[in-house]
Design a protein around this motif. Structure first.
Motif, PDB file in Angstrom:
ATOM      1  N   LEU A   1      -4.906 -73.045  36.559  1.00  0.00           N
ATOM      2  CA  LEU A   1      -6.418 -73.190  36.203  1.00  0.00           C
ATOM      3  C   LEU A   1      -6.775 -72.360  35.213  1.00  0.00           C
ATOM      4  O   LEU A   1      -7.696 -72.488  34.217  1.00  0.00           O
ATOM      5  CB  LEU A   1      -7.081 -73.067  37.390  1.00  0.00           C
ATOM      6  CG  LEU A   1      -7.121 -74.193  38.537  1.00  0.00           C
ATOM      7  CD1 LEU A   1      -7.816 -73.723  40.026  1.00  0.00           C
ATOM      8  CD2 LEU A   1      -7.656 -75.444  37.909  1.00  0.00           C
TER       9      LEU A   1
ATOM     10  N   GLU B   1     -23.704 -68.915  33.545  1.00  0.00           N
ATOM     11  CA  GLU B   1     -24.287 -70.353  33.545  1.00  0.00           C
ATOM     12  C   GLU B   1     -25.406 -70.682  34.594  1.00  0.00           C
ATOM     13  O   GLU B   1     -25.294 -71.700  35.163  1.00  0.00           O
ATOM     14  CB  GLU B   1     -23.379 -71.613  33.254  1.00  0.00           C
ATOM     15  CG  GLU B   1     -22.477 -71.600  34.701  1.00  0.00           C
ATOM     16  CD  GLU B   1     -21.286 -70.699  34.859  1.00  0.00           C
ATOM     17  OE1 GLU B   1     -21.401 -69.629  34.411  1.00  0.00           O
ATOM     18  OE2 GLU B   1     -20.256 -71.060  35.499  1.00  0.00           O
TER      19      GLU B   1
ATOM     20  N   LEU C   1     -10.592 -71.535  48.462  1.00  0.00           N
ATOM     21  CA  LEU C   1     -12.096 -71.325  48.194  1.00  0.00           C
ATOM     22  C   LEU C   1     -12.653 -70.814  46.897  1.00  0.00           C
ATOM     23  O   LEU C   1     -12.213 -69.754  46.428  1.00  0.00           O
ATOM     24  CB  LEU C   1     -12.742 -70.394  49.420  1.00  0.00           C
ATOM     25  CG  LEU C   1     -12.151 -70.680  50.646  1.00  0.00           C
ATOM     26  CD1 LEU C   1     -12.728 -69.806  51.608  1.00  0.00           C
ATOM     27  CD2 LEU C   1     -12.761 -72.086  51.097  1.00  0.00           C
TER      28      LEU C   1
ATOM     29  N   GLU D   1     -15.691 -68.917  45.086  1.00  0.00           N
ATOM     30  CA  GLU D   1     -16.774 -68.274  45.468  1.00  0.00           C
ATOM     31  C   GLU D   1     -18.273 -69.197  44.899  1.00  0.00           C
ATOM     32  O   GLU D   1     -18.119 -69.781  43.985  1.00  0.00           O
ATOM     33  CB  GLU D   1     -16.944 -66.878  44.628  1.00  0.00           C
ATOM     34  CG  GLU D   1     -16.136 -65.944  45.367  1.00  0.00           C
ATOM     35  CD  GLU D   1     -16.065 -64.415  44.517  1.00  0.00           C
ATOM     36  OE1 GLU D   1     -17.168 -64.339  44.060  1.00  0.00           O
ATOM     37  OE2 GLU D   1     -14.969 -63.988  44.636  1.00  0.00           O
TER      38      GLU D   1
ATOM     39  N   ARG E   1     -22.210 -69.805  27.326  1.00  0.00           N
ATOM     40  CA  ARG E   1     -21.683 -70.908  28.212  1.00  0.00           C
ATOM     41  C   ARG E   1     -21.891 -72.105  27.886  1.00  0.00           C
ATOM     42  O   ARG E   1     -22.029 -73.072  28.675  1.00  0.00           O
ATOM     43  CB  ARG E   1     -22.262 -70.348  29.642  1.00  0.00           C
ATOM     44  CG  ARG E   1     -21.860 -69.117  30.359  1.00  0.00           C
ATOM     45  CD  ARG E   1     -20.734 -69.400  30.916  1.00  0.00           C
ATOM     46  NE  ARG E   1     -20.293 -68.034  31.666  1.00  0.00           N
ATOM     47  CZ  ARG E   1     -19.087 -67.970  32.458  1.00  0.00           C
ATOM     48  NH1 ARG E   1     -18.392 -68.841  32.690  1.00  0.00           N
ATOM     49  NH2 ARG E   1     -18.978 -66.646  33.165  1.00  0.00           N
TER      50      ARG E   1
ATOM     51  N   ASN F   1      -3.631 -71.213  40.990  1.00  0.00           N
ATOM     52  CA  ASN F   1      -4.779 -70.442  40.205  1.00  0.00           C
ATOM     53  C   ASN F   1      -4.325 -69.951  38.713  1.00  0.00           C
ATOM     54  O   ASN F   1      -4.821 -70.087  37.875  1.00  0.00           O
ATOM     55  CB  ASN F   1      -4.748 -69.056  40.944  1.00  0.00           C
ATOM     56  CG  ASN F   1      -5.769 -68.994  41.967  1.00  0.00           C
ATOM     57  OD1 ASN F   1      -6.484 -70.190  42.333  1.00  0.00           O
ATOM     58  ND2 ASN F   1      -6.037 -67.977  42.913  1.00  0.00           N
TER      59      ASN F   1
ATOM     60  N   GLY G   1     -14.606 -66.321  28.931  1.00  0.00           N
ATOM     61  CA  GLY G   1     -13.181 -65.916  29.512  1.00  0.00           C
ATOM     62  C   GLY G   1     -13.324 -66.016  31.098  1.00  0.00           C
ATOM     63  O   GLY G   1     -14.544 -65.862  31.728  1.00  0.00           O
TER      64      GLY G   1
HETATM   65  C1  UDX Z   1     -10.718 -69.435  42.090  1.00  0.00           C
HETATM   66  C2  UDX Z   1     -10.145 -70.778  42.330  1.00  0.00           C
HETATM   67  O1  UDX Z   1     -10.808 -71.768  41.982  1.00  0.00           O
HETATM   68  C3  UDX Z   1      -9.871 -70.605  43.727  1.00  0.00           C
HETATM   69  O2  UDX Z   1      -9.273 -72.127  44.258  1.00  0.00           O
HETATM   70  C4  UDX Z   1      -9.276 -69.615  44.453  1.00  0.00           C
HETATM   71  O3  UDX Z   1      -9.298 -69.771  45.820  1.00  0.00           O
HETATM   72  C5  UDX Z   1      -9.972 -68.366  44.101  1.00  0.00           C
HETATM   73  O4  UDX Z   1     -10.058 -68.503  42.619  1.00  0.00           O
HETATM   74  P1  UDX Z   1     -13.349 -68.503  41.892  1.00  0.00           P
HETATM   75  O5  UDX Z   1     -12.676 -67.129  41.308  1.00  0.00           O
HETATM   76  O6  UDX Z   1     -14.297 -68.253  43.098  1.00  0.00           O
HETATM   77  O7  UDX Z   1     -12.105 -69.318  42.373  1.00  0.00           O
HETATM   78  O8  UDX Z   1     -13.860 -69.320  40.682  1.00  0.00           O
HETATM   79  P2  UDX Z   1     -13.518 -70.486  39.709  1.00  0.00           P
HETATM   80  O9  UDX Z   1     -14.821 -71.438  40.090  1.00  0.00           O
HETATM   81  O10 UDX Z   1     -12.459 -70.972  40.049  1.00  0.00           O
HETATM   82  O11 UDX Z   1     -13.910 -69.690  38.262  1.00  0.00           O
HETATM   83  C6  UDX Z   1     -13.071 -68.579  37.848  1.00  0.00           C
HETATM   84  C7  UDX Z   1     -13.563 -68.184  36.740  1.00  0.00           C
HETATM   85  O12 UDX Z   1     -13.130 -69.271  35.489  1.00  0.00           O
HETATM   86  C8  UDX Z   1     -15.208 -67.947  36.390  1.00  0.00           C
HETATM   87  O13 UDX Z   1     -15.141 -66.554  35.489  1.00  0.00           O
HETATM   88  C9  UDX Z   1     -15.673 -69.071  35.777  1.00  0.00           C
HETATM   89  O14 UDX Z   1     -16.627 -68.657  35.087  1.00  0.00           O
HETATM   90  C10 UDX Z   1     -14.177 -69.306  34.690  1.00  0.00           C
HETATM   91  N1  UDX Z   1     -14.378 -70.795  34.333  1.00  0.00           N
HETATM   92  C11 UDX Z   1     -14.058 -71.946  35.458  1.00  0.00           C
HETATM   93  C12 UDX Z   1     -14.421 -71.138  33.014  1.00  0.00           C
HETATM   94  O15 UDX Z   1     -14.453 -70.253  32.142  1.00  0.00           O
HETATM   95  N2  UDX Z   1     -14.229 -72.375  32.729  1.00  0.00           N
HETATM   96  C13 UDX Z   1     -14.120 -73.364  33.678  1.00  0.00           C
HETATM   97  O16 UDX Z   1     -14.013 -74.771  33.142  1.00  0.00           O
HETATM   98  C14 UDX Z   1     -13.945 -72.941  34.915  1.00  0.00           C
END
Ligand code: UDX
Length: 435
Positions: A215, A389, A154, A156, A414, A212, A259
């Motif tokens: 990503l 953002e 999930l 947030e 952003r 995770n 970040g």
């Molecule tokens: C993340 C995972 O996406 C989710 O699958 C897992 O269960 C929990 O961790 P979340 O932490 O809620 O979810 O947020 P996410 O939308 O993934 O973003 C994480 C961070 O990365 C944020 O600070 C966001 O701003 C940053 N981000 C995300 C970027 O800087 N660039 C991007 O392209 C995507």
């Protein structure tokens, strides 16, 4: 459909509990935090999460979702127990699983008939085995049970829709019987042909961390490419778009910024490195992603200092956005924290505004000035920094912004503002990789 107990009513527990009741299961959510349960019984939601209030309301009304203080009773009456308690980072950088192990002990002491004990919290690889050992130790009557690792993905802010329409369900189980039980929990998704990955406990635990960390790698990579774009005069938005159009890369998680933050990526990347170390392995790529992420907010501060010609002291800086990303009031590991700390060290004066996260940030920085609108936060500022953002900032009236500020200086971490418009209006500005 199953009788389910969810232990822990944080983001994951509450969203999953409400989501599973919406699938038709009978769900009891319990927590050691009595205040939280009292709030939930009154229909109040302790976190800001789009669509959650409606989901909870709908399912409590139809009596499929209940909240209770009585954890032992909820354990006894359940066919499937979900462990969804917190696993915060400890001093060594690993996940602190003490709350999980306490729950395992209680389950072992209380278990009265066959159940599937399922972990949803993000736990280091190998935790499943520890949980099973503890349950066995206290399950002196040898009541039959199975274990399942069912990690949650999930995001947030999008947790409800992610739960209702997941890309896949991962079920790491110890028997065929428990796999059938778990499939029944997710029956509507199973019927909808959502991919279900049937695997072992260890593989399921690994999938969560591998996803995770991957990503996080993508974000740190694009941030480094953006930093290089800054230097050579290339445009990261176009670079990202071109990269994303390659199906092997995909366009998701290629947005540069200050970040990554939040409760997952910073903690999970460190925990994965920690797990690998236990096996004498170095996760060089993940370590690099962590380091890049550590440096990125500092780079934002350097940019701001440059915009203000090297002098931040006594400058009034407006911070727009405090949460670690839009659509949440969560400020855990938010890059805004590091930027505010850096500004305080340089003796800048800070005014902050976030559409929903002012109160969360007040707990960390009680002394900075918070405002209830961006207009009020930017008034007479020497510079403004966009840290989150939020759509509200994307649509800001830049003419008004310029009029309100003392000097039109803006750092858009952003990349949400229109560069042409900023140039035409005479802003002095910077962003991440879009000179
Ligand atoms: C993340 C995972 O996406 C989710 O699958 C897992 O269960 C929990 O961790 P979340 O932490 O809620 O979810 O947020 P996410 O939308 O993934 O973003 C994480 C961070 O990365 C944020 O600070 C966001 O701003 C940053 N981000 C995300 C970027 O800087 N660039 C991007 O392209 C995507």
């Amino acid at each position: 459909m199953k009788r389910i107990t969810v232990i822990g009513t944080g983001y994951v527990g509450l969203v999953s509990g409400a989501g599973m009741s919406d699938f038709g299961n009978d769900v009891s959510c319990v927590d050691v935090d009595k205040q939280k349960i009292d709030l939930l019984i009154k229909g109040k939601i302790p976190i800001y999460e789009q669509g959650l209030e409606k989901l909870v309301y709908r399912n409590t009304k139809s009596k499929r979702l209940h909240f209770s203080h009585d954890i032992s009773d909820a354990i006894k009456s359940a066919e499937v127990i979900f462990i969804a308690v917190g696993t915060p980072e400890n001093e060594t950088g690993n996940a602190d699983i003490s709350a999980i192990l306490d729950v395992a002990q209680l389950i072992g002491q209380t278990i009265n008939n066959y159940k599937v004990i399922c972990t949803k919290s993000t736990v280091p690889v190998g935790t499943g085995k520890q949980i099973i050992d503890i349950i066995n130790k206290y399950n002196t009557n040898n009541i039959e049970y199975d274990y399942c690792s069912n990690p949650e993905f999930l995001r947030e802010g999008k947790a409800v829709s992610d739960f209702q329409r997941p890309d896949r369900i991962v079920l790491g189980v110890t028997s065929k019987k428990s796999y059938e039980y778990m499939k029944d929990v997710y029956r509507p998704l199973y019927i909808n042909k959502t991919p279900i990955i049937h695997t072992t406990v260890e593989t399921a635990e690994m999938i969560k961390y591998a996803a995770n960390a991957f990503l996080a790698l993508k974000i740190s990579y694009i941030n480094e490419v953006a930093n290089l774009c800054d230097e050579i005069g290339a445009d990261i938005n176009i670079v990202s778009e071109a990269l994303g159009s390659d199906g092997r890369i995909s366009s998701k998680f290629l947005h540069p910024g200050p970040g990554f933050g939040g409760s997952c990526f910073p903690k999970d990347t460190k925990a994965l490195v920690h797990t690998a170390k236990k096996y004498n392995l170095e996760m060089h790529t993940v370590n690099a992603a962590i380091k890049t992420n550590y440096l990125q907010p500092k780079r934002m501060l350097d940019k701001l200092e440059k915009l203000l010609e090297g002098d931040l002291s006594s400058k009034l800086i407006g911070i727009l956005g405090l949460s670690f990303k839009q659509e949440t009031d969560d400020v855990r590991e938010s890059p805004a924290i590091k930027v505010i700390r850096g500004l305080q060290k340089k003796e800048a004066m800070i005014r902050a505004y976030d559409p929903v996260a002012n109160n969360s940030m007040k707990k960390i920085f009680p002394d900075i000035k918070y405002r209830l609108s961006w207009q009020s936060a930017v008034k007479d500022c020497d510079a403004v920094v966009i840290m989150t953002e939020w759509n509200e900032f994307r649509g800001m009236d830049l003419i008004k912004l310029k009029k309100l500020m003392h000097s039109p200086v803006i750092l858009d971490t952003r990349n949400i503002l229109n560069i042409t418009e900023l140039k035409e209006l005479g802003f002095k500005f910077d962003n991440v990789g879009r000179k």
